[in-house]
Motif scaffolding. Sequence first.
Motif: not given
Length: 277
Positions: A102, A104, A193-194, A198, A200-204
Amino acid sequence: MAQNKDNSRREFIKSASIAIAGLTLLGGGVSYYNKVAGPQFTRQPRFLRPPGAIDEETFVYACIKCGLCVQICPVEAIKLADLDEGLDYGTPYIDVREQACDFSCDSLQCVETCPTAVLDFNPFELAGGEALKEYSKTHDATKPGFNPFSVQIVAMKSIVKMGIAKVNEESCLAHQGKGFKGNPRAANFEGIYRSPDSNSGKPSPLSDKTFDREICDLCVTECPIGETAIIMANDNKTGMIIPQVLDGCTGCGVCVMVCPTKKESIIIEPIKEESHV
Ligand code: SF4
Ligand code: SF4
Ligand code: SF4
């Protein structure tokens, strides 16, 4: 992600064992066995080489199966091939339906970290340098707080070519004029994946997300590259609004991972002869 962490450990143990056993030789031996005498396993089309991979033939002989690309990837997209996966044993690959790249990591970390350059960072470095040069013509790149990498990474990602996405018109929901509501994969699906929306800018985890779309467009809205890679467009033949893949598609596979049909309605066709930059 607990199981993913276990997988990561397993991948590390696998790469360590490979190294300890002098695996450059063994890898070559296994390749030879697979090609000449052993069982012929078919490579799944969804198995891709990581970004920046050089041509396949050189790749399988020059990759030392160290597993560093596996270790560095923040979403654990990269695995090392087992004997039955139709790839040369111990070589890195990405199964995009299970866990796509992704981007990220935000810097093509797998490519940067590869010690043998079978994941070749040179074209990315050049593209990033050129982009910064262009940017500097119209902006002050020495301004305090400006991060040159924010410009470079866009150009670097744009030249990744692991493959190209292709929609299956027979099963794609949009092609049938259908929408999608709910979570696209099984409740225990572990892919992360981000998402472009999103905060937060983080993958979840994908399993944490639900969608409600009148016409399914998940492959389009979740694409980390955006409108240079895939758009919803009017089909001149049927009048349906359908996903249309464009030249900017990198083959990252996020669209494949998020596609909600039982068997994915979008695949990545690997780039065969050229390098996967
Ligand atoms: S470029 Fe993709 S596969 Fe490579 S480290 Fe980053 S997220 Fe992982
Ligand atoms: S996510 Fe799958 S079903 Fe939905 S529009 Fe894209 S290819 Fe079609
Ligand atoms: S369409 Fe987007 S999400 Fe799908 S492979 Fe191409 S770049 Fe990745």
